[in-house]
Design a protein around this motif. Structure first.
Motif, short mmCIF file in Angstrom:
data_model
loop_
_atom_site.label_atom_id
_atom_site.label_comp_id
_atom_site.label_asym_id
_atom_site.label_seq_id
_atom_site.Cartn_x
_atom_site.Cartn_y
_atom_site.Cartn_z
N LEU A 136 0.84 -1.20 0.00
CA LEU A 136 0.00 0.00 0.00
C LEU A 136 0.87 1.25 0.00
O LEU A 136 1.94 1.26 0.62
N ILE A 137 0.42 2.28 -0.70
CA ILE A 137 1.14 3.55 -0.73
C ILE A 137 0.20 4.63 -0.18
O ILE A 137 -0.91 4.82 -0.69
N SER A 138 0.63 5.27 0.85
CA SER A 138 -0.20 6.35 1.41
C SER A 138 -0.17 7.56 0.47
O SER A 138 0.84 7.87 -0.15
N LYS A 139 -1.28 8.23 0.34
CA LYS A 139 -1.38 9.38 -0.57
C LYS A 139 -0.51 10.54 -0.12
O LYS A 139 -0.13 11.40 -0.92
N GLU A 140 -0.14 10.61 1.18
CA GLU A 140 0.69 11.70 1.69
C GLU A 140 2.16 11.53 1.33
O GLU A 140 2.94 12.48 1.42
N SER A 141 2.52 10.28 0.93
CA SER A 141 3.94 10.01 0.67
C SER A 141 4.50 10.94 -0.39
O SER A 141 5.57 11.53 -0.23
N PHE A 142 3.77 11.10 -1.47
CA PHE A 142 4.30 11.87 -2.59
C PHE A 142 4.06 13.37 -2.45
O PHE A 142 4.54 14.15 -3.27
N SER A 143 3.32 13.74 -1.43
CA SER A 143 3.20 15.19 -1.16
C SER A 143 4.49 15.73 -0.54
O SER A 143 4.72 16.94 -0.54
N HIS A 144 5.37 14.83 -0.04
CA HIS A 144 6.66 15.24 0.53
C HIS A 144 7.82 15.04 -0.45
O HIS A 144 8.96 15.30 -0.10
N THR A 145 7.48 14.52 -1.63
CA THR A 145 8.54 14.30 -2.65
C THR A 145 8.06 14.87 -3.99
O THR A 145 8.08 14.19 -5.01
#
Length: 653
Positions: free
Chosen positions: A66-75
């Protein structure tokens, strides 16, 4: 700061194979991060820290579910993202919306991904996405909406369902959906797709619903040699010949079989009749195959592409394929047997080499068993042949005339090219020998018996029969050899070969060996006596003239005579009138044998027997050697010359 067990070089960190969450121990200034094979993520990619300068991230082989949607808001500044070979099951909507600068995304090998939610890739500006080797099952509406790509690869992803408007608002130059078992789709599946220049699909039927602006030549695979989007047989001429040949083959061969069973039964019991009748049955099967294809073309006309998958996998298509294979191979074998039988009859008219009726029946039965086994084997051995051996084309043929190397192609080449080619070489050699014998023996036809002339007539007619079959099959073998060597056979040639060249002999054979014989009121069959055993045959040939000439040189067998060689003193003491009778009877014997197609070939003095009773008067003469059939006029002259040499001493005395 470089985490434990990691290798750092400037702004690059290699943390492959770590058992902890490396994102919690990295510097925020990192530019390139290799976090592959990391087991410490606990199945979830959840990046909480800000990595503003991170441009390349590799998290492959990390068991991410699973990939949290917030992960790519920091990258947000990622350019390259590798998530291949993980355990992802779903790609959520707007998952990558913050990655506006992303240029490369790898999702290869996530075999558990079964759902791509609509707008999952919304916001991305990358040029290529690879989503192959997954278990997507279904492509939902607008799954790729908002993307502007050069290529989208969805191959090998077990896609079974594609909803209408699945590619709406997608701009892409090349779309690849090959190697997917797509069963459920609508005519609007490509609606809304913009900028497409090349489309690769599992089957041609998807090209029938391609965007109207895409040229057919840029959609793959190209249509087969027979079908179009609307019809199984796209050409009217092919449809016409399909019906004509099937009707002629069925009606002609049924008439031929019925005629031999009810009106020409005695010929059916002969070797020649057995083989030709079985050939008619094989041709009848080809007519039935053609009729099945013709009916399917008529039933699906105007909507064939919608029923293509159903038709190819139906029992009717499989039955048609089996019938065509059995018919074609049986025809080849029976043509070979007919050639062998005619060659033996012509080459050895009075010899001991002959096919008996029982042997002919066993050979015919063996041919049918072998042909059915060859045809059914691809069906029962699905582990090797799969389920596409007879469904490679809409006409259900297994002929290997294309460069495609689909499942079972080696078997097709071995049967239709290898075996048939070798058999036809044998047929060609046999026909050459028959032609030579017929041509040579025609020069001495007047000296033959009527039965012998009938045999030669049959050989000529059967030569035409076998030659036409050979002319139909030999080009197919040549084309198969060319395709095997990499040469491309034009689609039109393949289509006409399958519809006209292959089955045409099944339609014309009845006219060659049955119907034309009836019209001309001639029995197109060999002499009845040829099927008798050789001793009985020779005995039957001699019986008539022996009885007529009995007593001329055959003395009474009940009397006991001394057998004396003509060179002996006893013969030389006979009166001149007796010697004259010896000459007359010996040459009369030669004459009677020669006009009945027999000669002695090698005669010595020991073979000319003179019967002298006790009163020392001439009692008769005979030639003590069994006659044989002759094929050359010179052999009769040789007989006369040898007898003259034997009787020459009598002249001198």
């Amino acid at each position: 700061m470089c985490p434990n067990n990691c290798t750092c070089d400037g702004y690059t960190a290699h943390c492959s194979g770590q058992s902890y969450n490396v994102f919690n121990f990295l510097s925020s200034s990192i530019r390139i991060l290799d976090a592959s094979h990391c087991s410490g993520l606990n199945g979830t990619l959840d990046i909480q820290m800000s990595f503003f300068f991170l441009i390349e991230l590799n998290s492959s082989y990390s068991n991410i579910e699973l990939i949290s949607k917030e992960s790519f808001s920091h990258t947000k500044n990622l350019l390259r993202l590798d998530l291949s070979y993980n355990l992802l099951t779903i790609i959520q909507s707007n998952l990558f919306k913050n990655l506006k600068y992303l240029r490369m995304l790898h999702l290869l090998g996530n075999r558990l991904i079964s759902v791509i939610e609509p707008t999952a890739f919304n916001g991305l500006t990358l040029k290529e996405i690879t989503l192959s080797y997954m278990t997507l099952n279904v492509i939902l509406k607008e799954s790729f909406g908002g993307l502007n790509l050069t290529k989208l690869d969805l191959s090998h992803s077990l896609i079974e369902t594609v909803e209408d408007f699945a590619f709406e608002r997608l701009i892409v130059n090349e779309l690849d959906i090959t190697f997917n078992p797509i069963k459920n789709f609508g005519k609007a599946m490509f609606n809304g797709l913009v900028g497409l220049q090349k489309l690769k699909t599992p089957q041609y039927k998807f090209c029938c619903i391609r965007p109207i602006y895409l040229e057919e030549k840029n959609c793959f695979p190209h249509r087969d040699e027979f079908s179009s989007c609307g019809d199984l047989m796209r050409r009217t001429s092919l449809q016409f010949f399909l019906w004509i040949i099937s009707i002629l083959a069925i009606s002609g061969n049924i008439f031929s079989i019925a005629f031999r069973i009810f009106f020409d039964e005695k010929r059916l019991k002969m070797v020649y009749g057995i083989f030709v009748t079985n050939l008619a049955v094989a041709d009848l099967l080809m007519g039935m195959y053609m009729l099945i294809i013709a009916i399917a073309d008529r039933v699906y006309r105007g909507r064939y592409i919608e029923e293509d998958e159903y038709w190819r996998r139906s029992a009717w298509c499989t039955l048609a394929g089996v019938l065509s294979t059995v018919s074609s191979e049986a025809s080849v074998l029976f043509i070979c047997l007919i050639t062998v039988d005619r060659l033996l009859v012509i080459k050895y008219p009075f010899g001991s080499v002959r096919i008996s009726k029982n042997l002919a029946k066993m050979m015919a039965l063996s041919c049918w068993i072998v042909c059915f086994l060859v045809a059914i084997l691809p069906i029962v051995q699905s582990s090797y042949f799969g389920d596409q051996f007879y469904s490679k084309s809409g006409v259900c043929l297994a002929l290997p005339l294309t460069k495609d190397r689909s499942t079972g192609w080696l078997y097709s080449i071995s049967v239709f090219i290898g075996f048939n080619f070798i058999t036809f070489i044998m047929i060609a050699l046999g026909q050459t020998m028959i032609y030579y014998e017929v041509r040579h023996q025609s020069s001495v036809m007047k000296k033959k018996s009527s039965a012998r002339r009938n045999d030669l007539k049959v050989a000529r007619n059967l030569l035409l029969l076998v030659t036409t079959d050979f002319a139909c099959w030999f080009p197919i073998g040549c084309m198969g050899m060319l395709s095997l060597n990499g040469h491309t056979i034009p689609g039109e040639v393949y289509a006409w070969t399958a519809v006209l060249v292959l089955p045409i002999n099944s339609a014309i054979n009845p006219f060659l060996y049955t119907i034309m014989a009836i019209i001309s009121s001639k029995k197109f069959s060999p002499s009845i006596n040829e099927q008798q055993s050789i001793p009985e045959y020779v005995k039957g040939q001699r019986k008539g003239f022996r009885k007529a000439c009995y007593g001329i040189w055959f003395p009474d067998p009940k009397l006991e005579f001394d057998v004396v060689n003509p060179k002996s003193d006893a013969v030389l003491k006979l009166k001149p009138d007796d010697l004259l009778w010896i000459f007359l009877d010996v040459f009369k014997s030669l004459h009677l044998h020669h006009i009945h197609g027999m000669c002695y070939k090698d005669i010595s003095a020991e073979h000319v027997l003179v019967y002298i009773p006790s009163n020392r008067k001439y009692g008769g003469v005979r030639i003590g050697q069994k006659p044989v059939g002759f094929s050359r006029n010179t052999e009769t002259k040789q007989d006369i010359n040898m007898v003259g040499e034997i009787l020459k001493p009598l002249v001198k005395c």
